[in-house]
Motif scaffolding. Structure first.
Motif, PDB file in Angstrom:
ATOM      1  N   ASN A  43       0.829  -1.214   0.000  1.00  0.00           N
ATOM      2  CA  ASN A  43       0.000   0.000   0.000  1.00  0.00           C
ATOM      3  C   ASN A  43       0.862   1.262   0.000  1.00  0.00           C
ATOM      4  OD1 ASN A  43       1.049  -0.150   2.561  1.00  0.00           O
ATOM      5  ND2 ASN A  43      -0.907   0.229   3.611  1.00  0.00           N
ATOM      6  N   ASN A  44       2.164   1.083  -0.271  1.00  0.00           N
ATOM      7  CA  ASN A  44       3.134   2.181  -0.357  1.00  0.00           C
ATOM      8  C   ASN A  44       3.322   2.895   0.980  1.00  0.00           C
ATOM      9  OD1 ASN A  44       4.973   3.179  -2.252  1.00  0.00           O
ATOM     10  ND2 ASN A  44       3.809   5.082  -2.508  1.00  0.00           N
ATOM     11  N   GLU A  45       3.048   2.196   2.074  1.00  0.00           N
ATOM     12  CA  GLU A  45       3.300   2.705   3.418  1.00  0.00           C
ATOM     13  C   GLU A  45       3.788   1.540   4.281  1.00  0.00           C
ATOM     14  OE1 GLU A  45      -0.237   4.548   4.902  1.00  0.00           O
ATOM     15  OE2 GLU A  45       0.181   6.470   3.927  1.00  0.00           O
ATOM     16  N   VAL A  46       4.556   1.871   5.308  1.00  0.00           N
ATOM     17  CA  VAL A  46       5.107   0.841   6.192  1.00  0.00           C
ATOM     18  C   VAL A  46       4.428   0.936   7.552  1.00  0.00           C
ATOM     19  CG1 VAL A  46       7.190  -0.074   7.285  1.00  0.00           C
ATOM     20  CG2 VAL A  46       7.330   0.940   4.995  1.00  0.00           C
ATOM     21  N   GLU A  47       3.651  -0.084   7.888  1.00  0.00           N
ATOM     22  CA  GLU A  47       3.029  -0.150   9.210  1.00  0.00           C
ATOM     23  C   GLU A  47       4.064  -0.653  10.225  1.00  0.00           C
ATOM     24  OE1 GLU A  47       0.115   1.076   9.171  1.00  0.00           O
ATOM     25  OE2 GLU A  47      -0.247   0.990   7.004  1.00  0.00           O
ATOM     26  N   PHE A  48       3.718  -0.503  11.506  1.00  0.00           N
ATOM     27  CA  PHE A  48       4.675  -0.877  12.548  1.00  0.00           C
ATOM     28  C   PHE A  48       5.013  -2.367  12.499  1.00  0.00           C
ATOM     29  CE2 PHE A  48       5.447  -2.374  16.954  1.00  0.00           C
ATOM     30  CZ  PHE A  48       6.711  -1.814  17.119  1.00  0.00           C
ATOM     31  N   ASP A  49       4.002  -3.227  12.301  1.00  0.00           N
ATOM     32  CA  ASP A  49       4.284  -4.659  12.264  1.00  0.00           C
ATOM     33  C   ASP A  49       5.168  -5.019  11.070  1.00  0.00           C
ATOM     34  OD1 ASP A  49       2.238  -3.972  10.527  1.00  0.00           O
ATOM     35  OD2 ASP A  49       1.269  -5.937  10.655  1.00  0.00           O
ATOM     36  N   GLU A  50       4.978  -4.314   9.948  1.00  0.00           N
ATOM     37  CA  GLU A  50       5.847  -4.537   8.787  1.00  0.00           C
ATOM     38  C   GLU A  50       7.263  -4.054   9.081  1.00  0.00           C
ATOM     39  OE1 GLU A  50       2.686  -4.059   5.078  1.00  0.00           O
ATOM     40  OE2 GLU A  50       3.609  -2.264   5.961  1.00  0.00           O
ATOM     41  N   PHE A  51       7.364  -2.967   9.817  1.00  0.00           N
ATOM     42  CA  PHE A  51       8.679  -2.430  10.201  1.00  0.00           C
ATOM     43  C   PHE A  51       9.422  -3.438  11.077  1.00  0.00           C
ATOM     44  CE2 PHE A  51      11.278   0.172  13.135  1.00  0.00           C
ATOM     45  CZ  PHE A  51      12.105   0.813  12.203  1.00  0.00           C
ATOM     46  N   VAL A  52       8.713  -4.013  12.056  1.00  0.00           N
ATOM     47  CA  VAL A  52       9.332  -4.988  12.959  1.00  0.00           C
ATOM     48  C   VAL A  52       9.769  -6.230  12.182  1.00  0.00           C
ATOM     49  CG1 VAL A  52       8.927  -6.525  14.924  1.00  0.00           C
ATOM     50  CG2 VAL A  52       8.065  -4.186  14.980  1.00  0.00           C
ATOM     51  N   THR A  53       8.897  -6.711  11.306  1.00  0.00           N
ATOM     52  CA  THR A  53       9.219  -7.901  10.508  1.00  0.00           C
ATOM     53  C   THR A  53      10.424  -7.650   9.605  1.00  0.00           C
ATOM     54  OG1 THR A  53       6.890  -8.574  10.509  1.00  0.00           O
ATOM     55  CG2 THR A  53       8.332  -9.574   8.853  1.00  0.00           C
ATOM     56  N   GLY A  54      10.449  -6.486   8.976  1.00  0.00           N
ATOM     57  CA  GLY A  54      11.557  -6.154   8.086  1.00  0.00           C
ATOM     58  C   GLY A  54      12.878  -6.031   8.818  1.00  0.00           C
ATOM     59  N   ILE A  55      12.872  -5.344   9.953  1.00  0.00           N
ATOM     60  CA  ILE A  55      14.099  -5.207  10.745  1.00  0.00           C
ATOM     61  C   ILE A  55      14.561  -6.573  11.236  1.00  0.00           C
ATOM     62  CG2 ILE A  55      15.074  -4.281  12.888  1.00  0.00           C
ATOM     63  CD1 ILE A  55      14.796  -2.215  10.693  1.00  0.00           C
ATOM     64  N   GLY A  56      13.625  -7.414  11.639  1.00  0.00           N
ATOM     65  CA  GLY A  56      13.992  -8.758  12.073  1.00  0.00           C
ATOM     66  C   GLY A  56      14.644  -9.557  10.963  1.00  0.00           C
ATOM     67  N   ARG A  57      14.107  -9.411   9.748  1.00  0.00           N
ATOM     68  CA  ARG A  57      14.681 -10.116   8.599  1.00  0.00           C
ATOM     69  C   ARG A  57      16.087  -9.596   8.294  1.00  0.00           C
ATOM     70  NH1 ARG A  57      10.560  -9.622   5.746  1.00  0.00           N
ATOM     71  NH2 ARG A  57      11.140  -7.729   4.615  1.00  0.00           N
ATOM     72  N   TRP A  58      16.288  -8.302   8.396  1.00  0.00           N
ATOM     73  CA  TRP A  58      17.625  -7.729   8.163  1.00  0.00           C
ATOM     74  C   TRP A  58      18.618  -8.187   9.236  1.00  0.00           C
ATOM     75  CZ3 TRP A  58      16.736  -1.831   6.742  1.00  0.00           C
ATOM     76  CH2 TRP A  58      16.101  -1.768   5.486  1.00  0.00           C
ATOM     77  N   LEU A  59      18.149  -8.255  10.494  1.00  0.00           N
ATOM     78  CA  LEU A  59      19.030  -8.703  11.581  1.00  0.00           C
ATOM     79  C   LEU A  59      19.441 -10.160  11.377  1.00  0.00           C
ATOM     80  CD1 LEU A  59      17.284  -7.031  14.658  1.00  0.00           C
ATOM     81  CD2 LEU A  59      19.552  -6.462  13.752  1.00  0.00           C
ATOM     82  N   ASP A  60      18.492 -10.990  10.931  1.00  0.00           N
ATOM     83  CA  ASP A  60      18.822 -12.397  10.659  1.00  0.00           C
ATOM     84  C   ASP A  60      19.858 -12.494   9.535  1.00  0.00           C
ATOM     85  OD1 ASP A  60      17.105 -13.311  12.592  1.00  0.00           O
ATOM     86  OD2 ASP A  60      15.413 -13.601  11.212  1.00  0.00           O
ATOM     87  N   GLU A  61      19.702 -11.646   8.522  1.00  0.00           N
ATOM     88  CA  GLU A  61      20.684 -11.648   7.436  1.00  0.00           C
ATOM     89  C   GLU A  61      22.047 -11.216   7.945  1.00  0.00           C
ATOM     90  OE1 GLU A  61      21.542  -9.001   3.449  1.00  0.00           O
ATOM     91  OE2 GLU A  61      19.479  -9.615   3.852  1.00  0.00           O
ATOM     92  N   ALA A  62      22.072 -10.218   8.827  1.00  0.00           N
ATOM     93  CA  ALA A  62      23.345  -9.740   9.376  1.00  0.00           C
ATOM     94  C   ALA A  62      24.014 -10.826  10.214  1.00  0.00           C
ATOM     95  CB  ALA A  62      23.111  -8.491  10.224  1.00  0.00           C
TER      96      ALA A  62
END
Length: 451
Positions: free
Chosen positions: A223-242
């Motif tokens: 929807n071209n916006e980032v909700e808080f739950d999407e933000f948490v999921t995305g950061i978690g995915r980046w941390l796992d990659e790191a």
């Protein structure tokens, strides 16, 4: 080749003899004397095993100064090492001490050499596109690592909890600090402000592209916006990659974030190795005003060069033979030692000029040019000689020359493909290979009668 096909069999054999000497001498000179000289004139101070552009304060420090290249130069060295396969194929009957099948081996080597030539040309055509894709991916990965580092620095607490999961309480505070209008979602302008605020000037970032990719990483609802739950999921995915990016990272505990810093440093190094050619404004190339005229001019110059080479081929061979008869020096050694000084002059001058600029990009161009010239020797020039030998039924008896080419190409190819930084001491390895090659050919030819 034309004179070899139309002249007598003896003339054709002389053509191949001089040609193989020139091929071996050219390859050896490019990868030894010229390669080593480029290291010496292009050396810069080494810091953390990387050469610092335009900084040469350590003099002739064998370990503290040297040159660095991008990863594509290593690929060029790898391709060069692979290009020696036709030499191995054509030598198989001699290796197996077989007198039969030599004509067939020449044909198989010819087919393989032509195939490698076509593959190499296609690689040169598509390599810029491949390089851009790799570079864009490396830039985006570096943006992700930089955002993680930025969030870690601004977080009032740990980004992960004791179980190693994203800490939602801390992430909520970070989310609200980015959400300027406090509407509960992150918009494109707010993500742009985040990316711009990190000041990623070192990777020549296209901010619009970076924001689009970051939004795509987070915005699973599209929807071209980032909700808080999407933000948490995305950061978690980046941390796992790191966490999984660097296997040697030692964690102090489940909530340790040292790997975020390691991830950032590794992604920056990966970007630098790919060589961002648009980063240095001084080196930026101007566009071609008239591509059609430039193409026609290039084709005409290539045809002119081909005609000149064809016209002077026979006189060159005659001159070598006459000089050999007058001095009692074998014609092979004249073509091996003297002729490469003339034929390699253009590559030598351009390579050394680029190397003196003392930058990673210029060093990458320098060594890529040397590896490319040797690769063309191994596939294009060899194809011509093999075609001549096969068509005229000539004798292929160049074991010592082939051995020298194999040794130098494989040693320098493996050397160049396994590392991107070359301290000053590596130049002496290259320099020593030149007299070694001369002595080896002499001993094998006159001591053991290989040719």
């Amino acid at each position: 080749m034309l004179s070899g096909l139309s002249g007598s069999k003896e003339t054709a054999q002389d053509q191949v003899l001089v040609g193989m000497g020139l091929l071996a001498g050219s390859t050896v000179m490019l990868l030894t004397s010229i390669w080593g000289t480029c290291i010496v004139v292009g050396k810069c101070d080494l810091q953390n095993s990387v050469a610092q552009d335009n900084k040469d304060t350590k003099g002739f420090n064998l370990r503290g100064s040297g040159v660095s290249t991008d990863i594509w130069t290593s690929y060029s060295a790898m391709i060069m090492a692979v290009s020696v396969l036709p030499f191995i194929v054509v030598q198989l009957p001699q290796i197996l001490h077989s007198t039969s099948g030599r004509h067939t081996a020449v044909l198989v080597a010819l087919v393989l050499s032509v195939s490698l030539l076509i593959a190499y040309c296609l690689y040169q055509v598509y390599q810029p596109t491949l390089q851009k894709r790799h570079l864009d991916f490396a830039k985006h990965k570096h943006v992700r690592s930089r955002i993680l580092k930025y969030l870690k620095k601004r977080a009032l607490g740990r980004l992960v909890d004791s179980n190693g999961e994203p800490n939602q309480e801390v992430l909520l505070k970070l989310f609200n600090s980015i959400d300027v209008n406090q509407d509960g979602s992150l918009s494109v302008p707010e993500l742009r402000a985040l990316v711009v605020g990190m000041q990623l000037y070192e990777i020549n970032l296209n901010e619009d592209d970076a924001v689009t990719k970051v939004m795509k990483d987070f915005d699973t609802s599209e929807n071209n916006e980032v909700e808080f739950d999407e933000f948490v999921t995305g950061i978690g995915r980046w941390l796992d990659e790191a966490k999984g990016f660097k296997k040697t990272t030692s964690l102090a505990g489940p909530d340790s974030l040292k790997y975020v810093h390691d991830y950032y440093e590794e992604t920056k190094k990966e970007h630098d190795l790919l060589g961002d050619q648009t980063h240095d404004d001084e080196e930026e190339e101007e566009g071609v005003d008239d591509p059609r005229t430039t193409t026609i001019k290039a084709v005409l110059l290539l045809l002119l060069g081909t005609v000149i080479a064809a016209v002077f081929a026979d006189p060159l061979v005659d001159a070598v033979d006459n000089f050999s008869a007058a001095t009692h020096i074998p014609s092979f050694f004249i073509s091996f030692m003297v002729l490469p000084l003339a034929t390699n002059s253009s590559e030598a001058v351009s390579a050394i000029i680029f190397a003196t600029r003392k930058k990673q990009r210029s060093a990458s161009l320098t060594f890529s040019e040397l590896y490319g010239a040797v690769t063309m020797n191994n596939v294009l020039c060899l194809s011509v000689f093999l075609a001549l030998v096969y068509a005229r039924g000539l004798t292929w008896d160049f074991s010592s020359e082939v051995l020298v080419i194999l040794i130098v190409c494989i040693v320098m190819g493996v050397f160049g493909s396994c590392r991107t930084t070359f301290p000053l001491w590596t130049s002496f390895v290259a320099f020593l290979l030149y007299p070694f090659s001369l002595i080896l050919v002499y001993v094998l030819d006159y001591g053991y009668g290989w040719s």
